[in-house]
Design a protein around this motif. Structure first.
Motif, mmCIF file in Angstrom:
data_model
loop_
_atom_site.group_PDB
_atom_site.id
_atom_site.type_symbol
_atom_site.label_atom_id
_atom_site.label_comp_id
_atom_site.label_asym_id
_atom_site.label_seq_id
_atom_site.Cartn_x
_atom_site.Cartn_y
_atom_site.Cartn_z
ATOM 1 N N UNK A 231 -3.579 -44.548 -19.551
ATOM 2 C CA UNK A 231 -4.001 -43.891 -21.118
ATOM 3 C C UNK A 231 -2.995 -44.770 -22.089
ATOM 4 N N UNK A 232 -3.579 -45.142 -23.259
ATOM 5 C CA UNK A 232 -2.554 -46.154 -23.885
ATOM 6 C C UNK A 232 -1.351 -45.035 -24.607
ATOM 7 N N UNK A 233 -0.103 -45.931 -24.662
ATOM 8 C CA UNK A 233 0.982 -45.162 -25.258
ATOM 9 C C UNK A 233 0.669 -45.222 -26.856
ATOM 10 N N UNK A 234 1.234 -44.084 -27.317
ATOM 11 C CA UNK A 234 1.214 -43.986 -28.686
ATOM 12 C C UNK A 234 0.010 -43.362 -29.394
ATOM 13 N N UNK A 235 -0.840 -42.788 -28.576
ATOM 14 C CA UNK A 235 -2.353 -42.429 -29.004
ATOM 15 C C UNK A 235 -2.412 -40.932 -29.302
ATOM 16 N N UNK A 236 -1.130 -40.103 -29.434
ATOM 17 C CA UNK A 236 -1.332 -38.751 -29.844
ATOM 18 C C UNK A 236 -1.820 -38.539 -31.060
ATOM 19 N N UNK A 237 -2.764 -37.908 -31.477
ATOM 20 C CA UNK A 237 -3.368 -37.633 -32.671
ATOM 21 C C UNK A 237 -3.543 -36.186 -32.798
ATOM 22 N N UNK A 238 -4.309 -35.828 -34.036
ATOM 23 C CA UNK A 238 -4.535 -34.377 -34.211
ATOM 24 C C UNK A 238 -5.583 -34.112 -33.405
ATOM 25 N N UNK A 239 -5.488 -32.918 -32.927
ATOM 26 C CA UNK A 239 -6.738 -32.304 -32.056
ATOM 27 C C UNK A 239 -8.024 -32.268 -32.807
ATOM 28 N N UNK A 240 -9.079 -32.431 -32.248
ATOM 29 C CA UNK A 240 -10.543 -32.203 -32.863
ATOM 30 C C UNK A 240 -10.482 -30.843 -33.261
ATOM 31 N N UNK A 241 -10.945 -30.706 -34.650
ATOM 32 C CA UNK A 241 -11.408 -29.378 -35.073
ATOM 33 C C UNK A 241 -10.195 -28.433 -35.223
ATOM 34 N N UNK A 242 -8.957 -29.069 -35.684
ATOM 35 C CA UNK A 242 -7.847 -28.087 -35.790
ATOM 36 C C UNK A 242 -7.122 -28.221 -37.094
ATOM 37 N N UNK A 243 -6.477 -27.203 -37.370
ATOM 38 C CA UNK A 243 -5.773 -26.981 -38.696
ATOM 39 C C UNK A 243 -3.974 -26.369 -38.346
ATOM 40 N N UNK A 244 -3.328 -26.479 -39.194
ATOM 41 C CA UNK A 244 -2.026 -26.196 -38.986
ATOM 42 C C UNK A 244 -1.169 -27.204 -38.498
ATOM 43 N N UNK A 245 0.230 -26.768 -38.251
ATOM 44 C CA UNK A 245 1.124 -27.661 -37.755
ATOM 45 C C UNK A 245 0.481 -28.510 -36.969
ATOM 46 N N UNK A 246 1.203 -29.874 -36.740
ATOM 47 C CA UNK A 246 0.600 -31.206 -36.150
ATOM 48 C C UNK A 246 1.363 -30.824 -34.604
ATOM 49 N N UNK B 205 -18.644 -24.231 -22.760
ATOM 50 C CA UNK B 205 -17.869 -24.650 -23.761
ATOM 51 C C UNK B 205 -16.797 -23.763 -24.140
ATOM 52 N N UNK B 206 -15.843 -24.217 -24.253
ATOM 53 C CA UNK B 206 -14.691 -23.382 -24.470
ATOM 54 C C UNK B 206 -13.437 -23.883 -25.550
ATOM 55 N N UNK B 207 -13.284 -23.295 -26.735
ATOM 56 C CA UNK B 207 -12.299 -23.866 -27.426
ATOM 57 C C UNK B 207 -12.501 -25.670 -27.729
ATOM 58 N N UNK B 208 -11.632 -26.365 -27.475
ATOM 59 C CA UNK B 208 -11.604 -27.724 -27.600
ATOM 60 C C UNK B 208 -12.647 -28.388 -26.449
ATOM 61 N N UNK B 209 -13.104 -27.755 -25.519
ATOM 62 C CA UNK B 209 -13.564 -28.490 -24.093
ATOM 63 C C UNK B 209 -15.070 -28.182 -24.194
ATOM 64 N N UNK B 210 -15.719 -29.178 -23.780
ATOM 65 C CA UNK B 210 -17.166 -29.183 -23.539
ATOM 66 C C UNK B 210 -17.390 -29.489 -22.309
#
Length: 184
Positions: free
Chosen positions: A23-38, A93-98
């Motif tokens: 997995x590439x380094x530095x690829x932490x992003x906002x979770x799909x379909x989430x709001x609130x603190x990162x 499908x559960x939460x973020x997972x499909x």
């Protein structure tokens, strides 16, 4: 006279034992379909899935860019989910997972355990805490908790059919191995 260990040894020798992904380094992003603190999810670099102990256990070794701070005392503790798809069980499908049906979960809390979620069955079990050594986290569970265990030798023949992926998250921040789906 029947020797029970020979078939188990043969299964272990012919079963694909290791699947690794980077997995590439530095690829932490906002979770799909989430709001609130990162949040501040640990950055996953590589993951390896293995069938071990003569086909009776599954082990996942995850490597991160930085040593893991355990317990995670800032905000909500980070979570590591190894998402799985057993083709012999209906996918959900559960939460973020499909399209998954099994999840190995670790929360970075003081008295951590590995939680095994069996999604279609609406069941869960708790197992030993993962091993954490600096930047490496190792989760190992009995195969019978993930796939059918219907033979005399105690092996779990369905382990080689499991597909898996990894999602590391902290509040609204995610690091997905690949696309975060059970494809490895």
């Amino acid at each position: 006279m029947r020797c029970g260990w020979v078939p188990a040894l043969l299964v272990a020798l012919v079963t694909p034992v290791t699947i690794a992904a980077t997995d590439p380094a530095g690829d932490v992003l906002r979770c799909p379909s989430t709001t609130g603190p990162a949040g501040d999810a640990p950055d996953l670099l590589a993951a390896t899935g293995e069938i071990v102990e003569l086909g009776t256990s599954a082990r996942f070794t995850l490597r991160f860019t930085e040593p893991l701070a355990i317990p995670d005392r800032e905000g909500t503790p980070f979570r590591v989910d190894v998402v799985m798809r057993d083709p012999a069980v209906p996918a959900v499908d559960a939460g973020l997972y499909r399209g998954v049906n099994r999840v190995l979960r670790y929360d970075a809390v003081t008295e951590a355990v590995t939680t095994i979620l069996l999604l279609p069955e609406a069941a869960q079990s708790r197992f030993l805490a993962p091993s954490v050594d600096g930047r490496t986290l190792v989760m190992q569970v009995p195969g019978r908790t993930l796939s059918a265990d219907e033979d005399d030798e105690g092996t779990s023949p369905g382990l080689d059919k499991l597909r898996w992926g990894v999602v590391v998250r902290d509040e609204g921040a995610c690091d997905l191995l690949g696309n975060g789906r059970a494809t490895y």
